[in-house]
Design a protein around this motif. Structure first.
Motif, PDB file in Angstrom:
ATOM      1  N   LEU A  52       8.276  10.186  -5.578  1.00 65.59           N
ATOM      2  CA  LEU A  52       9.202   9.482  -6.469  1.00 65.59           C
ATOM      3  C   LEU A  52       8.593   9.332  -7.860  1.00 65.59           C
ATOM      4  O   LEU A  52       9.279   9.521  -8.870  1.00 65.59           O
ATOM      5  CB  LEU A  52       9.551   8.101  -5.907  1.00 65.59           C
ATOM      6  CG  LEU A  52      10.431   8.082  -4.669  1.00 65.59           C
ATOM      7  CD1 LEU A  52      10.605   6.646  -4.166  1.00 65.59           C
ATOM      8  CD2 LEU A  52      11.772   8.716  -4.947  1.00 65.59           C
ATOM      9  N   GLY A  53       7.317   9.008  -7.918  1.00 63.91           N
ATOM     10  CA  GLY A  53       6.640   8.885  -9.202  1.00 63.91           C
ATOM     11  C   GLY A  53       6.537  10.211  -9.927  1.00 63.91           C
ATOM     12  O   GLY A  53       6.770  10.293 -11.136  1.00 63.91           O
ATOM     13  N   LEU A  54       6.186  11.259  -9.175  1.00 66.39           N
ATOM     14  CA  LEU A  54       6.084  12.589  -9.790  1.00 66.39           C
ATOM     15  C   LEU A  54       7.428  13.037 -10.351  1.00 66.39           C
ATOM     16  O   LEU A  54       7.506  13.587 -11.445  1.00 66.39           O
ATOM     17  CB  LEU A  54       5.578  13.605  -8.776  1.00 66.39           C
ATOM     18  CG  LEU A  54       4.081  13.632  -8.547  1.00 66.39           C
ATOM     19  CD1 LEU A  54       3.737  14.573  -7.404  1.00 66.39           C
ATOM     20  CD2 LEU A  54       3.332  14.019  -9.805  1.00 66.39           C
ATOM     21  N   GLU A  55       8.496  12.814  -9.588  1.00 67.50           N
ATOM     22  CA  GLU A  55       9.823  13.228 -10.046  1.00 67.50           C
ATOM     23  C   GLU A  55      10.241  12.461 -11.292  1.00 67.50           C
ATOM     24  O   GLU A  55      10.750  13.046 -12.245  1.00 67.50           O
ATOM     25  CB  GLU A  55      10.860  13.029  -8.937  1.00 67.50           C
ATOM     26  CG  GLU A  55      12.203  13.574  -9.353  1.00 67.50           C
ATOM     27  CD  GLU A  55      13.084  13.894  -8.170  1.00 67.50           C
ATOM     28  OE1 GLU A  55      14.300  13.759  -8.328  1.00 67.50           O
ATOM     29  OE2 GLU A  55      12.563  14.284  -7.125  1.00 67.50           O
ATOM     30  N   ALA A  56      10.018  11.151 -11.305  1.00 72.74           N
ATOM     31  CA  ALA A  56      10.373  10.347 -12.481  1.00 72.74           C
ATOM     32  C   ALA A  56       9.576  10.786 -13.702  1.00 72.74           C
ATOM     33  O   ALA A  56      10.115  10.892 -14.807  1.00 72.74           O
ATOM     34  CB  ALA A  56      10.132   8.868 -12.187  1.00 72.74           C
ATOM     35  N   LEU A  57       8.298  11.081 -13.505  1.00 67.72           N
ATOM     36  CA  LEU A  57       7.439  11.496 -14.613  1.00 67.72           C
ATOM     37  C   LEU A  57       7.808  12.888 -15.115  1.00 67.72           C
ATOM     38  O   LEU A  57       7.703  13.174 -16.308  1.00 67.72           O
ATOM     39  CB  LEU A  57       5.976  11.460 -14.166  1.00 67.72           C
ATOM     40  CG  LEU A  57       4.909  11.397 -15.230  1.00 67.72           C
ATOM     41  CD1 LEU A  57       5.118  10.210 -16.155  1.00 67.72           C
ATOM     42  CD2 LEU A  57       3.544  11.317 -14.590  1.00 67.72           C
ATOM     43  N   LYS A  58       8.268  13.729 -14.210  1.00 64.44           N
ATOM     44  CA  LYS A  58       8.685  15.068 -14.611  1.00 64.44           C
ATOM     45  C   LYS A  58       9.966  15.005 -15.449  1.00 64.44           C
ATOM     46  O   LYS A  58      10.098  15.698 -16.460  1.00 64.44           O
ATOM     47  CB  LYS A  58       8.916  15.931 -13.361  1.00 64.44           C
ATOM     48  CG  LYS A  58       9.326  17.345 -13.659  1.00 64.44           C
ATOM     49  CD  LYS A  58       9.489  18.123 -12.367  1.00 64.44           C
ATOM     50  CE  LYS A  58      10.029  19.507 -12.625  1.00 64.44           C
ATOM     51  NZ  LYS A  58      10.236  20.249 -11.376  1.00 64.44           N
ATOM     52  N   GLU A  59      10.898  14.167 -15.027  1.00 64.75           N
ATOM     53  CA  GLU A  59      12.178  14.057 -15.738  1.00 64.75           C
ATOM     54  C   GLU A  59      12.052  13.352 -17.078  1.00 64.75           C
ATOM     55  O   GLU A  59      12.745  13.688 -18.032  1.00 64.75           O
ATOM     56  CB  GLU A  59      13.191  13.318 -14.861  1.00 64.75           C
ATOM     57  CG  GLU A  59      13.645  14.124 -13.663  1.00 64.75           C
ATOM     58  CD  GLU A  59      14.587  13.345 -12.765  1.00 64.75           C
ATOM     59  OE1 GLU A  59      15.120  12.297 -13.193  1.00 64.75           O
ATOM     60  OE2 GLU A  59      14.779  13.795 -11.622  1.00 64.75           O
ATOM     61  N   ASN A  60      11.180  12.348 -17.142  1.00 62.61           N
ATOM     62  CA  ASN A  60      11.047  11.552 -18.359  1.00 62.61           C
ATOM     63  C   ASN A  60       9.584  11.135 -18.527  1.00 62.61           C
ATOM     64  O   ASN A  60       9.219  10.016 -18.180  1.00 62.61           O
ATOM     65  CB  ASN A  60      11.963  10.322 -18.276  1.00 62.61           C
ATOM     66  CG  ASN A  60      12.011   9.558 -19.573  1.00 62.61           C
ATOM     67  OD1 ASN A  60      11.729  10.096 -20.629  1.00 62.61           O
ATOM     68  ND2 ASN A  60      12.345   8.291 -19.486  1.00 62.61           N
ATOM     69  N   PRO A  61       8.728  12.024 -19.042  1.00 61.53           N
ATOM     70  CA  PRO A  61       7.298  11.715 -19.133  1.00 61.53           C
ATOM     71  C   PRO A  61       7.021  10.476 -19.982  1.00 61.53           C
ATOM     72  O   PRO A  61       7.616  10.289 -21.032  1.00 61.53           O
ATOM     73  CB  PRO A  61       6.697  12.951 -19.794  1.00 61.53           C
ATOM     74  CG  PRO A  61       7.713  14.016 -19.686  1.00 61.53           C
ATOM     75  CD  PRO A  61       9.045  13.341 -19.572  1.00 61.53           C
ATOM     76  N   TYR A  62       6.133   9.649 -19.466  1.00 61.77           N
ATOM     77  CA  TYR A  62       5.642   8.500 -20.225  1.00 61.77           C
ATOM     78  C   TYR A  62       4.249   8.872 -20.724  1.00 61.77           C
ATOM     79  O   TYR A  62       3.323   9.047 -19.932  1.00 61.77           O
ATOM     80  CB  TYR A  62       5.587   7.239 -19.357  1.00 61.77           C
ATOM     81  CG  TYR A  62       4.969   6.069 -20.072  1.00 61.77           C
ATOM     82  CD1 TYR A  62       5.627   5.464 -21.140  1.00 61.77           C
ATOM     83  CD2 TYR A  62       3.723   5.586 -19.708  1.00 61.77           C
ATOM     84  CE1 TYR A  62       5.061   4.397 -21.821  1.00 61.77           C
ATOM     85  CE2 TYR A  62       3.143   4.520 -20.386  1.00 61.77           C
ATOM     86  CZ  TYR A  62       3.816   3.940 -21.442  1.00 61.77           C
ATOM     87  OH  TYR A  62       3.244   2.894 -22.121  1.00 61.77           O
ATOM     88  N   TYR A  63       4.119   9.011 -22.035  1.00 57.80           N
ATOM     89  CA  TYR A  63       2.874   9.487 -22.628  1.00 57.80           C
ATOM     90  C   TYR A  63       1.989   8.344 -23.101  1.00 57.80           C
ATOM     91  O   TYR A  63       2.449   7.441 -23.798  1.00 57.80           O
ATOM     92  CB  TYR A  63       3.151  10.397 -23.823  1.00 57.80           C
ATOM     93  CG  TYR A  63       3.860  11.675 -23.483  1.00 57.80           C
ATOM     94  CD1 TYR A  63       3.345  12.547 -22.539  1.00 57.80           C
ATOM     95  CD2 TYR A  63       5.052  12.017 -24.122  1.00 57.80           C
ATOM     96  CE1 TYR A  63       3.992  13.732 -22.230  1.00 57.80           C
ATOM     97  CE2 TYR A  63       5.696  13.210 -23.819  1.00 57.80           C
ATOM     98  CZ  TYR A  63       5.168  14.047 -22.872  1.00 57.80           C
ATOM     99  OH  TYR A  63       5.806  15.219 -22.577  1.00 57.80           O
TER     100      TYR A  63
END
Length: 188
Positions: free
Chosen positions: A135-146
């Motif tokens: 779930l974390g990987l998918e969220a980060l892939k869709e909307n990266p938090y830099y």
């Protein structure tokens, strides 16, 4: 050793080389992360198929850590992984960028006693907002938090007790240094 295939941007079964991206020692074990490069693009735009973790206790024999692989389909922004053992917490932090030198810096963490359990990894998807596993990987892939905006190269993080801050350096556009109060905050 890499397979030394010819460059191929499309065929993910091909591999030009393997290159270490970061390492960490926990107890008597060294963990080494490497990227599998399939294509060397122009202007520091190479493509990474996956990042894999290896481990060794004698620095002569190495074995893959089962499950600690980040494929570009699930986590393109984890092509290059740099682990950091935070001296101020029980967490190991992972700073990551995609292949090349054009991506931004993202962050993950895991408790040291869960290091080899990928399902226990948490990914920062917003300011101190963490999601575990896929779930974390998918969220980060869709909307990266830099933590650092794109165009990061060869990142390194350390804690400086004199400053009482976390120090981030990278080499894009010359040597750059930034600080943060916490290892998961944007570096400025």
């Amino acid at each position: 050793q890499g397979n030394h295939d010819e460059d191929n941007a499309e065929d993910k079964s091909k591999e030009v080389t393997k290159i270490p991206t970061g390492a960490i020692t926990l107890g008597d074990t060294v963990y080494l992360f490497y990227m599998s490069v399939r294509y060397w693009g122009a202007n520091a735009g190479w493509l990474v198929t996956y990042n894999q973790c290896l481990k060794s206790r004698d620095l002569e024999t190495w074995e893959e850590v089962e499950g600690l692989r980040w494929n570009d389909e699930e986590a393109y922004n984890f092509g290059q992984i740099y682990p950091f053992d935070d001296p101020n917490s029980d967490y190991i932090y992972f700073y990551a960028i995609p292949g090349g030198r054009h991506g931004g810096l993202v962050c993950a963490r895991v408790l040291e006693n869960e290091f080899e359990n990928k399902d226990a990894y948490e990914y920062e998807v917003g300011p101190n907002e963490w999601l575990k596993g896929s779930l974390g990987l998918e969220a980060l892939k869709e909307n990266p938090y830099y933590l650092v905006d794109p165009r990061v190269a060869e990142p390194c993080v350390t804690y400086n007790p004199y400053l009482g801050k976390y120090v981030f350096t990278h080499s894009m556009g010359g040597s750059c240094m930034f600080t943060a109060d916490k290892p998961y905050e944007p570096f400025k």
